[in-house]
Design a protein around this motif. Structure first.
Motif, short mmCIF file in Angstrom:
data_model
loop_
_atom_site.label_atom_id
_atom_site.label_comp_id
_atom_site.label_asym_id
_atom_site.label_seq_id
_atom_site.Cartn_x
_atom_site.Cartn_y
_atom_site.Cartn_z
N VAL A 180 1.01 -1.31 0.02
CA VAL A 180 -0.06 -0.08 0.05
C VAL A 180 0.89 1.13 -0.11
CG1 VAL A 180 -1.89 1.16 1.23
CG2 VAL A 180 -1.77 -1.26 1.22
N GLU A 181 0.68 2.15 -0.89
CA GLU A 181 1.61 3.35 -1.03
C GLU A 181 1.60 3.98 0.13
OE1 GLU A 181 0.73 5.45 -4.63
OE2 GLU A 181 2.42 7.06 -4.28
N ASN A 182 0.17 4.37 0.66
CA ASN A 182 0.19 5.37 1.76
C ASN A 182 0.92 4.86 3.03
OD1 ASN A 182 -1.10 7.21 0.27
ND2 ASN A 182 -3.09 6.37 0.98
N ALA A 183 0.87 3.55 3.07
CA ALA A 183 1.70 2.87 4.29
C ALA A 183 3.14 2.96 4.15
CB ALA A 183 1.16 1.38 4.34
N ASP A 184 3.48 2.86 2.87
CA ASP A 184 5.00 3.29 2.79
C ASP A 184 5.32 4.34 2.89
OD1 ASP A 184 7.28 3.18 -0.04
OD2 ASP A 184 7.32 1.96 1.69
N MET A 185 4.59 5.51 2.49
CA MET A 185 5.11 6.85 2.59
C MET A 185 4.95 7.30 4.25
SD MET A 185 2.83 8.65 -0.44
CE MET A 185 3.17 10.32 0.45
N ALA A 186 4.12 6.60 5.04
CA ALA A 186 4.03 6.95 6.40
C ALA A 186 5.01 6.29 7.12
CB ALA A 186 2.73 6.13 6.75
N THR A 187 5.59 4.93 6.47
CA THR A 187 6.96 4.41 7.31
C THR A 187 8.25 5.17 6.83
OG1 THR A 187 5.89 2.06 6.95
CG2 THR A 187 8.08 2.07 7.38
N GLU A 188 8.24 5.54 5.70
CA GLU A 188 9.31 6.36 5.24
C GLU A 188 9.63 7.76 6.06
OE1 GLU A 188 11.74 5.34 3.07
OE2 GLU A 188 12.88 7.08 3.58
N SER A 189 8.37 8.34 6.31
CA SER A 189 8.57 9.51 7.32
C SER A 189 8.96 9.18 8.48
CB SER A 189 7.02 10.22 7.06
OG SER A 189 7.08 11.33 8.02
N TYR A 190 8.21 7.90 9.30
CA TYR A 190 8.42 7.76 10.68
C TYR A 190 10.10 7.24 10.68
CZ TYR A 190 8.03 5.04 14.76
OH TYR A 190 7.99 4.31 16.04
N SER A 191 10.59 6.72 9.72
CA SER A 191 12.04 6.27 9.45
C SER A 191 12.76 7.51 9.63
CB SER A 191 12.30 5.23 8.38
OG SER A 191 13.58 5.08 8.32
N ASP A 192 12.78 8.31 8.92
CA ASP A 192 13.40 9.66 8.82
C ASP A 192 13.36 10.37 10.13
OD1 ASP A 192 14.03 9.15 5.86
OD2 ASP A 192 12.51 10.72 5.44
N GLU A 193 12.15 10.45 10.76
CA GLU A 193 12.33 11.32 12.14
C GLU A 193 12.98 10.46 13.16
OE1 GLU A 193 9.12 12.72 15.23
OE2 GLU A 193 8.41 11.65 13.67
N PHE A 194 12.83 9.01 13.07
CA PHE A 194 13.70 8.10 14.35
C PHE A 194 15.31 8.52 13.62
CE2 PHE A 194 15.96 4.58 15.51
CZ PHE A 194 15.47 4.26 16.56
N GLN A 195 15.47 8.25 12.51
CA GLN A 195 16.92 8.42 12.16
C GLN A 195 17.54 9.94 12.42
OE1 GLN A 195 18.36 6.48 8.42
NE2 GLN A 195 16.34 5.54 8.57
N GLU B 125 21.57 12.41 15.61
CA GLU B 125 21.94 13.72 16.85
C GLU B 125 22.47 13.00 18.00
OE1 GLU B 125 22.56 17.35 17.80
OE2 GLU B 125 21.96 16.54 15.84
N ALA B 126 21.73 11.87 18.37
CA ALA B 126 22.20 11.39 19.84
C ALA B 126 23.95 10.76 19.59
CB ALA B 126 21.19 10.09 20.31
N LEU B 127 24.00 10.05 18.48
CA LEU B 127 25.47 9.74 18.33
C LEU B 127 26.26 11.08 18.20
CD1 LEU B 127 25.18 6.91 15.72
CD2 LEU B 127 25.12 6.67 18.13
N LYS B 128 25.86 11.97 17.57
CA LYS B 128 26.75 13.09 17.64
C LYS B 128 26.98 13.73 19.00
CE LYS B 128 26.55 17.92 15.96
NZ LYS B 128 25.69 18.88 15.28
N GLN B 129 26.04 13.94 19.50
CA GLN B 129 26.31 14.47 20.99
C GLN B 129 26.96 13.57 21.93
OE1 GLN B 129 25.44 17.61 21.82
NE2 GLN B 129 24.22 17.82 19.77
N LYS B 130 26.75 12.42 21.84
CA LYS B 130 27.70 11.65 22.62
C LYS B 130 29.23 11.45 22.19
CE LYS B 130 28.00 6.63 24.19
NZ LYS B 130 29.43 6.44 24.08
N GLY B 131 29.45 11.78 20.93
CA GLY B 131 30.75 11.87 20.46
C GLY B 131 31.43 13.16 21.00
#
Length: 314
Positions: A28-43, A48-54
């Protein structure tokens, strides 16, 4: 899941473990788009967490990881990274809770290793031993750490038994021989005899003369300090560490001497080792932090000096 695969690759676990997974087929195209958005936000938050820890901004790293956790509550990678950052902040209860959550979801070796580090830092010997035993099932090198913990907690018989097991399987080593001398010097004659060494044998063996005389070493170092003989302090502490490699006080005195000799970079390395071996000694911990302040000020890094000054507690 796309997000978790990417994050494992990015963090790399710094152990060379790269995890690749097949992307799920979502018709389902809409589900794929939602997953992609969610993935971008998480990443975005995880990067940023890895950067701040570094850059050692552990508070900010935790904030970013908590945002990741809201997006993926069951992600063991996030729990692991939270545990590591909490440990750096000395928030050991939170570090333990996060790492236990990671281990429960996926008992990876490096999750257990991080949990072991928390217990050692907090001086919880029994818990550290329990985790070390689990680690040793997968990697025998952890048995060397277990010997040290047994010695530090005065469980000498268990330490000797484990040393004998390691000697039989790996062959003898200089470090384990020194550990045996240290243990035998601390055990009563009856206990030593049970492991093939009587008090009379030890007395007549010149190789053990002075072995285990840690109190005398510390007295000599203190005398040298009072006389401001910093090279002597450095030499005494360095030589003693060949016999007692897990003594935080010796690393501290070594760092102290190096600071007075303006060898600041070496002092920092020695002081860090002192912290690595330190267990539940607030006075020594404060002294170590004071030496960090001197070293970083000597190098002109006043920001780091201020950080360590803030760690000193009355």
């Amino acid at each position: 899941m796309r997000t978790k695969s990417a994050i494992v690759v990015i963090s790399g676990w710094f152990l060379g473990q790269v995890c690749l997974a097949q992307e799920p087929v979502i018709p389902v195209e809409n589900a794929d788009m939602a997953t992609e958005s969610y993935s971008d936000e998480f990443q975005e938050h995880f990067f940023e967490a890895l950067k701040q820890k570094g850059i050692e901004n552990y508070d900010k790293a935790v904030d970013e990881l908590l945002k990741c956790k809201k997006l993926e509550p069951d992600n063991d990678v996030v729990d692991y990274e939270l545990g590591r950052n909490y440990k750096e902040l000395k928030a050991y209860d939170k570090a333990e809770a996060s790492l236990l959550a990671a281990v429960e979801k996926k008992p990876e070796l490096w999750y257990l290793d991080a949990l072991f580090g928390v217990y050692e830092s907090r001086g919880e010997t029994d818990k550290a031993i329990a985790v070390a035993l689990k680690l040793a099932e997968s990697n025998s090198t952890y048995k060397e750490n277990l010997v040290r913990i047994y010695i530090d907690s005065r469980r000498y018989e268990e330490a000797l038994e484990l040393i004998e097991e390691l000697d039989a399987r790996l062959g003898s080593s200089g470090e384990r021989e020194q550990q045996k001398l240290w243990i035998e010097s601390r055990m009563s004659p009856g206990e030593s005899a049970a492991f093939g060494n009587t008090g009379e044998d030890e007395k007549n063996d010149p190789s053990t003369e002075g072995a285990g005389d840690l109190e005398g070493i510390y007295r000599n170092i203190e005398n040298a300090r009072q006389q401001r003989n910093h090279p002597e302090v450095l030499e005494s502490a360095t030589e003693a560490l060949e016999i007692y490699p897990s003594q935080p006080g010796l690393y501290y005195h070594r760092g102290y001497a190096l600071n007075r000799m303006k060898r600041y970079k070496e002092a920092i390395a020695s002081l860090q080792e002192a912290l690595d071996y330190l267990i539940d000694d607030k006075a020594l911990e404060n002294n170590i932090y004071r030496e960090f302040v001197i070293a970083y000020n000597g190098m002109g890094d006043h920001r780091k000096a201020g950080e360590y000054a803030g760690k000193i507690k009355d």
